[in-house]
Design an enzyme around this catalytic site. Structure first.
Site, PDB file in Angstrom:
ATOM      1  N   LYS A   1      -2.320  -1.851  -3.674  1.00 37.72           N
ATOM      2  CA  LYS A   1      -3.077  -0.509  -3.779  1.00 37.72           C
ATOM      3  C   LYS A   1      -2.339   0.771  -3.860  1.00 37.72           C
ATOM      4  O   LYS A   1      -1.204   0.972  -3.237  1.00 37.72           O
ATOM      5  CB  LYS A   1      -3.903  -0.504  -2.427  1.00 37.72           C
ATOM      6  CG  LYS A   1      -4.747   0.623  -2.227  1.00 37.72           C
ATOM      7  CD  LYS A   1      -5.216   0.614  -0.609  1.00 37.72           C
ATOM      8  CE  LYS A   1      -5.941   1.795  -0.406  1.00 37.72           C
ATOM      9  NZ  LYS A   1      -6.327   2.054   0.907  1.00 37.72           N
TER      10      LYS A   1
ATOM     11  N   LYS B   1       0.837  -1.251   0.060  1.00 38.75           N
ATOM     12  CA  LYS B   1       0.096  -0.026  -0.120  1.00 38.75           C
ATOM     13  C   LYS B   1       0.949   1.022   0.000  1.00 38.75           C
ATOM     14  O   LYS B   1       1.731   1.351   0.940  1.00 38.75           O
ATOM     15  CB  LYS B   1      -0.842   0.084   1.266  1.00 38.75           C
ATOM     16  CG  LYS B   1      -1.651   1.257   1.279  1.00 38.75           C
ATOM     17  CD  LYS B   1      -2.759   1.261   2.539  1.00 38.75           C
ATOM     18  CE  LYS B   1      -3.473   2.501   2.547  1.00 38.75           C
ATOM     19  NZ  LYS B   1      -4.572   2.486   3.563  1.00 38.75           N
TER      20      LYS B   1
HETATM   21  C1  PBG Z   1      -7.277   3.299   5.718  1.00 39.41           C
HETATM   22  C2  PBG Z   1      -7.671   3.470   4.280  1.00 39.41           C
HETATM   23  C3  PBG Z   1      -7.730   4.345   3.105  1.00 39.41           C
HETATM   24  C4  PBG Z   1      -7.916   3.677   1.941  1.00 39.41           C
HETATM   25  C5  PBG Z   1      -8.417   2.501   2.299  1.00 39.41           C
HETATM   26  N1  PBG Z   1      -8.182   2.348   3.768  1.00 39.41           N
HETATM   27  C6  PBG Z   1      -7.117   5.747   3.341  1.00 39.41           C
HETATM   28  C7  PBG Z   1      -5.664   5.999   3.712  1.00 39.41           C
HETATM   29  O1  PBG Z   1      -4.751   5.223   3.812  1.00 39.41           O
HETATM   30  O2  PBG Z   1      -5.424   7.114   3.760  1.00 39.41           O
HETATM   31  C8  PBG Z   1      -8.129   4.431   0.841  1.00 39.41           C
HETATM   32  C9  PBG Z   1      -9.198   4.118  -0.111  1.00 39.41           C
HETATM   33  C10 PBG Z   1      -9.473   4.873  -1.334  1.00 39.41           C
HETATM   34  O3  PBG Z   1      -8.889   5.888  -1.566  1.00 39.41           O
HETATM   35  O4  PBG Z   1     -10.311   4.704  -1.937  1.00 39.41           O
HETATM   36  N2  PBG Z   1      -6.084   3.390   6.073  1.00 39.41           N
END
Ligand code: PBG
Length: 322
Positions: free
Chosen positions: A248, A195
């Site tokens: 992601k 991520k």
């Molecule tokens: C929580 C999380 C996030 C997303 C999914 N889980 C936000 C982040 O990490 O700031 C992003 C999902 C999206 O942009 O659709 N940590």
């Protein structure tokens, strides 16, 4: 045998022929819809940067999920917007928290729908970071306890799969051991393994009300230029007990999906994140792009790169077209 004997266009001549030789397919069960649940009743609060997406109270969420089950989607992933936030993210691991209440209602009212929960603290902390703040940064090890408690309370409330998205080191192991000690050894972990600290989460932070109040997430989420490091993250999460891996965002990271597909034999997911969704919607609303075709092309590209399933805000619309 080159041209003129070989003519690649022969098999492109008609839709039935193209369909016959199509290499990658997309089915409703390969898509997971992210949903945002908020307190109270009868609430549907549109998210302005994500047309068609909304925060919903549990009663409306249940209705939405009946429709989703009928469409045959792979499942949903739940995000919670708590009534109040604090320094300790206590709404995240409260057995009576918003996600836990939603899970109980969905298990009762919509049996058979796969319920995934996002395990993270950023929606529950007053500062918007994904863990406990010590000396101005997110402290890794103390945060693990919050994550493990959240995952356990989700499992107790009816989650079928837990998906940690915080990017702390050791979270998969901490969650696995907590679940196993508590009799939830059957609950799988879908790890947001690779991520990245991406600008494409912008619209989500409006949706989840989780924008960090100071700094950014670059001390825990990955640096976008790093591909080898992404492979290490995935390797480590598998060693810690992850059942499935996720990359992601999706479209800007298709190379990593392809690499991960070759290296790992576990189910592989990709998250087409809020910014990817909103870009397509915005261009379509301006008449610059065909929304349906952009949606389908992006989803099939993510599948072609190697994802078994896709978390996407387009899940319902795409399923309706299939
Ligand atoms: C929580 C999380 C996030 C997303 C999914 N889980 C936000 C982040 O990490 O700031 C992003 C999902 C999206 O942009 O659709 N940590």
């Amino acid at each position: 045998m080159p041209f003129p004997v070989t003519r690649m266009r022969r098999l492109r001549a008609s839709e039935p022929l193209r369909r016959l030789v199509r290499e990658t397919r997309l089915a409703p069960e390969q898509m997971i819809l992210p949903l945002f649940v908020c307190p109270d009743e009868g609430v549907r609060k549109e998210i302005s940067s994500m047309p068609g997406q909304a925060q919903m109270s549990i009663d409306l969420l249940v209705k939405e999920c009946l429709e989703i089950r009928a469409l045959g989607l792979g499942g949903i992933i739940l995000f919670g917007i708590p009534a109040s936030k604090d320094e300790m993210a206590s709404g995240g691991y409260d057995d009576n928290g918003i996600v836990q209440q939603a899970l109980r209602a969905l298990k009762r009212e919509v049996p058979g729908l796969v319920l995934i929960t996002d395990v993270c603290n950023c929606e529950y902390t007053s500062h918007g970071h994904c863990g406990k703040i010590v000396d101005g940064d997110v402290a890794n090890d103390p945060t693990l306890e919050w994550l493990a408690k959240s995952a356990l309370s989700h499992a107790k409330a009816g989650a079928d799969i837990v998906a940690p998205s915080d990017m702390m080191d050791g979270r998969v192991a901490a969650i696995r051991s907590k679940l196993d000690q508590s009799g939830f050894e059957r609950i799988p972990i879908l790890s947001y393994a690779a991520k990245f600290a991406s600008c494409f989460y912008g619209p989500f932070r409006e949706a989840a009300e989780s924008t960090p109040q100071f700094g950014d997430r670059r001390s825990y989420q990955m640096d976008p230029p790093n591909a080898r490091e992404a492979m290490r993250e995935m390797e480590l999460d598998l060693e810690e007990g992850a059942d499935m891996l996720m990359v992601k965002p999706a479209m800007p990271y298709l190379d990593l999906l392809a690499k991960a597909r070759e290296r790992f034999d576990v189910p592989l997911a990709a998250y087409q994140v809020s910014g990817e969704f909103s870009m397509i919607m915005a261009a379509a609303r301006n008449g610059w792009i065909d929304q349906e075709r952009a949606m389908m092309e992006s989803l099939i590209a993510i599948r072609r790169a190697g994802a078994d399933f896709v978390l996407t805000y387009f899940a319902k619309e795409a399923a309706r077209l299939l």
